[in-house]
Design a protein around this motif. Structure first.
Motif, PDB file in Angstrom:
ATOM      1  N   SER A   5     -25.248 -15.392 -10.345  1.00 16.77           N
ATOM      2  CA  SER A   5     -23.943 -15.157 -10.954  1.00 16.77           C
ATOM      3  C   SER A   5     -23.414 -16.455 -11.537  1.00 16.77           C
ATOM      4  O   SER A   5     -23.762 -17.533 -11.076  1.00 16.77           O
ATOM      5  CB  SER A   5     -22.937 -14.659  -9.913  1.00 16.77           C
ATOM      6  OG  SER A   5     -23.329 -13.440  -9.380  1.00 16.77           O
ATOM      7  N   ASN A  53     -24.024  -9.520 -20.623  1.00 20.63           N
ATOM      8  CA  ASN A  53     -23.475  -8.495 -19.734  1.00 20.63           C
ATOM      9  C   ASN A  53     -24.243  -8.332 -18.434  1.00 20.63           C
ATOM     10  O   ASN A  53     -23.695  -7.880 -17.450  1.00 20.63           O
ATOM     11  CB  ASN A  53     -23.394  -7.149 -20.463  1.00 20.63           C
ATOM     12  CG  ASN A  53     -22.243  -7.116 -21.435  1.00 20.63           C
ATOM     13  OD1 ASN A  53     -21.292  -7.873 -21.304  1.00 20.63           O
ATOM     14  ND2 ASN A  53     -22.327  -6.244 -22.417  1.00 20.63           N
ATOM     15  N   GLN A  55     -25.352 -10.629 -16.550  1.00 15.67           N
ATOM     16  CA  GLN A  55     -25.073 -11.700 -15.595  1.00 15.67           C
ATOM     17  C   GLN A  55     -23.637 -11.595 -15.088  1.00 15.67           C
ATOM     18  O   GLN A  55     -22.691 -11.772 -15.845  1.00 15.67           O
ATOM     19  CB  GLN A  55     -25.313 -13.072 -16.219  1.00 15.67           C
ATOM     20  CG  GLN A  55     -25.245 -14.180 -15.186  1.00 15.67           C
ATOM     21  CD  GLN A  55     -25.726 -15.488 -15.740  1.00 15.67           C
ATOM     22  OE1 GLN A  55     -25.696 -15.726 -16.931  1.00 15.67           O
ATOM     23  NE2 GLN A  55     -26.167 -16.367 -14.857  1.00 15.67           N
ATOM     24  N   PRO A  56     -23.487 -11.291 -13.799  1.00 18.49           N
ATOM     25  CA  PRO A  56     -22.143 -11.159 -13.245  1.00 18.49           C
ATOM     26  C   PRO A  56     -21.378 -12.493 -13.259  1.00 18.49           C
ATOM     27  O   PRO A  56     -21.989 -13.560 -13.264  1.00 18.49           O
ATOM     28  CB  PRO A  56     -22.387 -10.716 -11.800  1.00 18.49           C
ATOM     29  CG  PRO A  56     -23.811 -10.314 -11.724  1.00 18.49           C
ATOM     30  CD  PRO A  56     -24.523 -11.030 -12.824  1.00 18.49           C
ATOM     31  N   LYS A  86     -16.350  -6.694 -18.077  1.00 15.85           N
ATOM     32  CA  LYS A  86     -17.483  -6.046 -17.419  1.00 15.85           C
ATOM     33  C   LYS A  86     -18.243  -7.041 -16.530  1.00 15.85           C
ATOM     34  O   LYS A  86     -18.567  -8.146 -16.952  1.00 15.85           O
ATOM     35  CB  LYS A  86     -18.433  -5.463 -18.474  1.00 15.85           C
ATOM     36  CG  LYS A  86     -19.575  -4.687 -17.891  1.00 15.85           C
ATOM     37  CD  LYS A  86     -20.443  -4.103 -18.985  1.00 15.85           C
ATOM     38  CE  LYS A  86     -21.605  -3.335 -18.388  1.00 15.85           C
ATOM     39  NZ  LYS A  86     -22.491  -2.813 -19.415  1.00 15.85           N
ATOM     40  N   GLY A  87     -18.527  -6.626 -15.304  1.00 13.22           N
ATOM     41  CA  GLY A  87     -19.301  -7.461 -14.394  1.00 13.22           C
ATOM     42  C   GLY A  87     -18.539  -8.627 -13.793  1.00 13.22           C
ATOM     43  O   GLY A  87     -19.125  -9.526 -13.206  1.00 13.22           O
ATOM     44  N   GLN A  89     -15.943 -10.146 -11.059  1.00 15.19           N
ATOM     45  CA  GLN A  89     -15.303  -9.957  -9.765  1.00 15.19           C
ATOM     46  C   GLN A  89     -14.321 -11.099  -9.577  1.00 15.19           C
ATOM     47  O   GLN A  89     -14.696 -12.262  -9.729  1.00 15.19           O
ATOM     48  CB  GLN A  89     -16.318  -9.965  -8.628  1.00 15.19           C
ATOM     49  CG  GLN A  89     -17.254  -8.793  -8.638  1.00 15.19           C
ATOM     50  CD  GLN A  89     -18.154  -8.786  -7.413  1.00 15.19           C
ATOM     51  OE1 GLN A  89     -17.827  -9.343  -6.378  1.00 15.19           O
ATOM     52  NE2 GLN A  89     -19.300  -8.153  -7.545  1.00 15.19           N
TER      53      GLN A  89
END
Length: 130
Positions: A5, A53, A55-56, A86-87, A89
């Protein structure tokens, strides 16, 4: 433990920046942690670093900061495109005890979790597994 990440730390305190970077490096073998000193720099980083996209992105977000605080960052994050969000956190790292602030954090649709400072490395070990 190694994570695939990107990490963005949005934090104005230089000591917290250093400690968090070192813990992420030691515990998760993360070599690259991007730093934004406030929410405005965090939004600029997101706009300047369009990511793949697949890769968080994990954002560690402080609340009390000058220029643009964590709540203002979350408001601006809401305005970003779906692709930009997107992705992602977002973990809020704060030492706040204010029940109104905690409620706002917990009710925000973009916040994955609220974590108390100091940086709770053992708790994060269980949360960063996906």
């Amino acid at each position: 433990m190694e994570l695939n990440s990107l990490f963005l730390l949005i934090e104005d305190n230089l000591i917290d920046q250093l400690v968090t970077k070192q813990l992420l490096k030691k515990v998760f073998s993360i070599e690259q942690v991007s730093i934004a000193n406030n929410g405005k720099e965090g939004i600029q980083w997101l706009n300047n670093n369009k990511r793949i996209n697949s890769q968080p992105l994990i954002i560690l977000l402080d609340i009390q900061m000058p220029i643009m605080n964590g709540f203002e960052f979350l408001d601006e994050f809401h305005k970003l495109s779906k692709d930009a969000k997107k992705g992602v956190q977002i973990y809020v790292l704060s030492s706040t005890l204010d029940p109104d602030e905690i409620k706002l954090i917990e009710e925000n649709e973009y916040v994955t979790d609220f974590l108390n400072k100091p940086f709770p490395i053992e708790e994060l070990k269980t949360k960063f597994l996906w």
